[in-house]
Design a protein around this motif. Structure first.
Motif, PDB file in Angstrom:
ATOM      1  N   SER A   1       0.819  -1.213   0.000  1.00 53.49           N
ATOM      2  CA  SER A   1       0.000   0.000   0.000  1.00 53.49           C
ATOM      3  C   SER A   1       0.853   1.264   0.000  1.00 53.49           C
ATOM      4  N   ASP A   2       2.082   1.195   0.498  1.00 52.10           N
ATOM      5  CA  ASP A   2       2.964   2.365   0.506  1.00 52.10           C
ATOM      6  C   ASP A   2       3.509   2.673  -0.889  1.00 52.10           C
ATOM      7  N   VAL A   3       3.528   1.656  -1.745  1.00 50.29           N
ATOM      8  CA  VAL A   3       4.062   1.809  -3.103  1.00 50.29           C
ATOM      9  C   VAL A   3       2.943   1.938  -4.132  1.00 50.29           C
ATOM     10  N   GLY A   4       1.856   1.218  -3.899  1.00 51.59           N
ATOM     11  CA  GLY A   4       0.718   1.270  -4.814  1.00 51.59           C
ATOM     12  C   GLY A   4       0.597   0.073  -5.724  1.00 51.59           C
ATOM     13  N   GLN A   5       1.666  -0.706  -5.855  1.00 50.43           N
ATOM     14  CA  GLN A   5       1.651  -1.904  -6.687  1.00 50.43           C
ATOM     15  C   GLN A   5       2.790  -2.811  -6.231  1.00 50.43           C
TER      16      GLN A   5
END
Length: 280
Positions: A120-124
């Protein structure tokens, strides 16, 4: 004008074998299509194309795939599999930016950066990372500005710079995150001198619905870059792209049309949708 973007990996006849290997490592993964020429597969939400193009081009670490893994057990399992028959570029260890991280080149020559963290901190979970090195050393920031100007739905999310004296080569960006048509990318300038740069071993495919879209991207990349055959082109930073019609897969999968479409495609530089359809 929102077009899908996904990586293409160049193989010498073993694309399906590699795709099955990668799908066995990552939980949310599947094979989509397997033909003698092309294998399509998905890893943690990111589409890949495996192209059996022959021995002409080889991948190198200028493009790697940054995988965020949420448990140490899973990360070590993936790491051990990728490292078997491959080469460790940065040992799996604790670093300033991660409690557990490593960079490895797998048995097929493709590079992976594994980091313990929250997706979730990176998005993918898996994100293509472009490293500017060799002839393109120090050009990451200019390239990001160019890419985010070309793709309509783009955003620069983060840019971190090297501290003064941290590198002895021309390098500014230590880590950047950005989105092109909502597809996550990362970029960096190499902190040390490298002998390689971008190659056809890893390219980015842009799937276009209209000829207008094909013309737009082709012209943007080749204005200061270079044209190649079959929809391939390189931008001014040496990164390789395939600008292709979204209908191409359908045309090439039709046994009655594929041979004629392939014959027409092989004669083209920029692809012409109408000519490909009429060839079939």
């Amino acid at each position: 004008m929102k077009n899908a973007i996904y990586p293409c990996l160049w193989f010498d006849g073993n694309a399906e074998q590699a795709a099955r290997f990668y799908c066995s490592l990552f939980k949310n993964s599947s094979l989509k299509q397997c033909t003698p020429m092309v294998t399509s597969f998905e890893l943690e939400g990111l589409m890949f194309m495996g192209l059996n193009g022959g021995p002409m081009f080889k991948p190198n670490p200028s493009v790697s795939f940054f995988a965020t893994v949420e448990t140490e057990t899973e990360l070590r399992s993936i790491w051990n599999a990728l490292a078997e028959g491959g080469m460790v570029l940065m040992p799996l260890d604790k670093y300033e930016w991660s409690t557990l991280y490593g960079w490895v080149q797998d048995r097929y020559g493709f590079s992976w950066q594994l980091s313990l963290g929250r997706v979730s901190d990176v998005g993918q979970a898996i994100v293509p990372l472009l490293m500017f090195c060799g002839e393109q050393q120090g050009r990451a920031e200019k390239a990001i500005a160019f890419y985010t100007s070309v793709f309509p739905e783009s955003v620069l999310e983060l840019v971190a710079h090297y501290a003064e004296g941290q590198t002895q080569v021309d390098a500014s960006v230590v880590h950047a995150r950005f989105r092109l048509n909502n597809t996550p990318f990362m970029a960096m300038d190499s902190g040390v001198a490298q002998t390689f740069t971008f190659s056809e071993g890893v390219s980015m495919v842009i799937s276009c619905d209209t000829q207008e879209e094909i013309d737009y991207y082709w012209n943007a990349f080749t204005e200061k870059g270079q044209e190649s055959m079959c929809g391939w082109c390189a931008d001014e930073f040496g990164m390789w792209w395939q600008v292709v019609p979204s209908i191409l897969g359908e045309l090439m999968s039709d046994p009655h049309k594929a041979q004629h479409v392939a014959g027409a495609l092989m004669k083209m530089r920029k692809l012409d949708i109408a000519a490909l359809v009429s060839a079939g």
